[in-house]
Write a protein that holds these residues in place. Structure first.
Motif: not given
Ligand code: SF4
Length: 84
Positions: A6-11, A23-30, A37-43, A77-84
């Motif tokens: 959720v949005d309290t994530c500070t990366k 399964c958590i992205h984006p990674k620092q090299d991406e 604004v935060q990291l997301f889990v690929d469901p 929102k997490n799923a949407a980051y992965y287009g799901k």
């Protein structure tokens, strides 16, 4: 079931290091890391191991079933980051 960030994530990225299936992205090299604004889990990739929970310094990761009501839209929102 999957875990949700959720949005309290500070990366802090500690969950990225803890996740055994990457399964958590984006990674620092991406490319979209800075803009995210935060990291997301690929469901679909998450195996529900729970390894990310104790390492999160801001308690920003929840089991889907335990998402606070005011954070319910973050499953999508997490799923949407992965287009799901
Ligand atoms: Fe990764 Fe396990 Fe957390 Fe799912 S529950 S995001 S597989 S560390």
């Amino acid at each position: 079931m999957a875990y949700v960030i959720v949005d309290t994530c500070t990366k802090d990225n500690l969950c990225v290091e803890a996740c055994p299936v990457d399964c958590i992205h984006p990674k620092q090299d991406e490319p979209d890391y800075e803009a995210a604004v935060q990291l997301f889990v690929d469901p679909e990739a998450c195996i529900d191991c729970g390894a990310c929970i104790p390492v999160c310094p801001t308690n920003s990761i929840f089991i889907l079933e335990e998402l606070p009501a005011d954070k319910a839209d973050f499953a999508g929102k997490n799923a949407a980051y992965y287009g799901k």
